[in-house]
Structures are given as structure tokens and as C-alpha cells.
Design an enzyme around this catalytic site. Structure first.
Site, PDB file in Angstrom:
ATOM      1  N   CYS A 152     -14.081 -15.232 -18.565  1.00 52.73           N
ATOM      2  CA  CYS A 152     -14.088 -16.066 -17.374  1.00 52.73           C
ATOM      3  C   CYS A 152     -14.649 -15.230 -16.240  1.00 52.73           C
ATOM      4  O   CYS A 152     -14.058 -14.223 -15.855  1.00 52.73           O
ATOM      5  CB  CYS A 152     -12.679 -16.557 -17.036  1.00 52.73           C
ATOM      6  SG  CYS A 152     -12.611 -17.575 -15.541  1.00 52.73           S
ATOM      7  N   GLU A 155     -18.982 -21.447 -17.265  1.00 49.12           N
ATOM      8  CA  GLU A 155     -19.364 -20.591 -18.379  1.00 49.12           C
ATOM      9  C   GLU A 155     -20.834 -20.842 -18.676  1.00 49.12           C
ATOM     10  O   GLU A 155     -21.352 -21.938 -18.410  1.00 49.12           O
ATOM     11  CB  GLU A 155     -18.497 -20.878 -19.611  1.00 49.12           C
ATOM     12  CG  GLU A 155     -18.613 -19.832 -20.709  1.00 49.12           C
ATOM     13  CD  GLU A 155     -18.357 -18.419 -20.197  1.00 49.12           C
ATOM     14  OE1 GLU A 155     -19.353 -17.722 -19.885  1.00 49.12           O
ATOM     15  OE2 GLU A 155     -17.185 -18.036 -20.087  1.00 49.12           O
TER      16      GLU A 155
END
Length: 218
Positions: A2, A102
Site C-alpha cells: 500500500c 494500486e
């Protein structure tokens, strides 16, 4: 992993949904490592909210620049790594978000995706925090735990952040709980049926960009 996330809501919603008190808050659309992130810790008096620097600087570190390399921690080995194992039993936190980004490799480039939970509702990442000081300088910092991807995330990346279900949030920050075996049972992929993903502008690649257009689908 992340590496970017968002928090686009009001201070009133944050306080009512998370049971916290805040003195200031501004919506953010491209939260990046080394920035301050809204976090919650558990105390004997209940939840306490504040801001931590994203990128863990262990208390024993010689150089605080190490934090930029420690934005994430693998949940599978969190109880083994020197930087994290002591924090698992006594320095856990919730990191507040309403989506994360992402990047998916498509042919010869990477396309950013925005991932939301329950159609954009607030959620919390499982995090760890630590305090570093040297002379007059003090840094209170955090890292986000990651786990294997669920079916949705598999098509985008080989890791995903640990997103805690509401029922697990209190256990994660309960200061009376220090059973590492139990705590690791909370560090699992969120059910993919609760998540959605869509491509967004590559403007998100630059952390200096921070406006609502970043979360719009393309």
C-alpha cells in the site's frame, strides 16, 4: 503493498463513525509516504485519534530516513522481524482511509486503480507505530500491515493492505490484548465482495497532486 490512499469525508462523519474527537481535518486525495496520516490508538480511557508520520522509524534507528523504506510490514512475518515484533504486542493502531491506490502492469506501463470498500465508506488499515527521538527531535511514525491478495486484488497486485472489519477494530487496538497468535488471526484479506476497483488518472503518480479529480474513474 500500500503506497497511496485517500480520506475524503467530513470531520463530523469521522467523529461519529469512528468514535473519536478531532480538532482539525482536511480531505486528502493522494496521501503518500512520509506524510502525516490520521490514526487511532486504544487507551484505558477509550480511543484516541491523532496524526502519525507514515513510514516507521523504529525507536532504535540511527537514521530517521529509514522510515521511507518501512511504509509497509508483511503480516505473515510481523512477529519475527526486529523492527515490528515488539510493536505487535503493545503498539498497534488503526489508520483511517476511504480508498487506496494500486498500480497494475498493463503491457509496458502501470495503470493506477482506486480501490474502495462498501461503496466508498470509511475503513481502517491495521497499523503499528513507534516513537523515535534524538536530542530535541521526535518522530512518532507508523506502518501499514499487508497480506496476500483476495480475488479482486490478485488481478492488480500480489499484496494488499490489511483492512480490518468493524468487529475486529477494537480488538486490534485493545491495550489489554498482547497475544500475538490471536492478533495475527485478524490480519487476513478482506472479502473481495466488499471491494470495488476502477482505473484512475495517472496524475495520482505525482504526490504533489491532491484534488478530487484523482478519484474520478477514467
Amino acid at each position: 503493498m500500500c503506497g497511496r490512499f485517500t480520506l475524503d469525508t467530513s470531520i463530523e462523519v469521522l467523529e461519529s463513525e469512528l468514535g473519536i474527537v478531532l480538532t482539525e481535518f482536511q480531505p486528502r486525495y493522494n496521501i503518500a509516504p512520509t506524510q502525516q496520516v490520521l490514526s487511532i490508538v486504544g487507551t484505558n480511557e477509550g480511543r484516541k485519534a491523532g496524526y502519525l508520520q507514515w513510514g516507521l522509524v523504529p525507536g532504535w534507528a540511527k537514521d530517521p530516513k529509514i522510515g521511507s523504506k518501512m511504509i509497509n510490514a508483511r503480516s505473515e512475518t510481523v512477529d519475527e522481524k526486529p523492527s515490528f515484533k515488539r510493536l505487535l504486542s503493545r503498539r498497534r493502531c488503526l489508520i483511517v482511509a476511504d480508498s487506496f491506490y494500486e498500480w497494475k502492469r498493463e503491457e509496458n506501463e502501470k495503470q493506477p486503480y482506486r480501490i474502495t470498500v462498501n461503496d466508498g465508506q470509511l475503513f481502517t488499515f491495521a497499523g503499528l507505530w513507534d516513537r523515535w527521538s534524538s536530542g530535541d527531535q521526535e518522530i512518532v511514525s507508523c506502518t501499514i500491515l499487508t497480506t496476500k491478495p483476495n480475488r479482486l486484488m490478485q488481478s492488480i497486485h500480489d499484496r494488499m493492505p490489511v483492512i480490518l472489519q468493524d468487529k475486529d477494530q477494537d480488538n486490534w487496538i485493545d491495550p489489554t490484548i498482547d497475544d500475538k497468535t490471536f492478533l495475527k488471526t485478524l490480519l487476513v484479506p478482506l472479502d473481495d465482495s466488499l471491494m470495488k476497483a476502477y482505473p484512475v488518472s495517472k496524475k495520482v503518480n505525482n504526490p504533489r497532486n491532491n484534488d478530487q479529480s484523482l478519484i474520478e474513474p477514467i
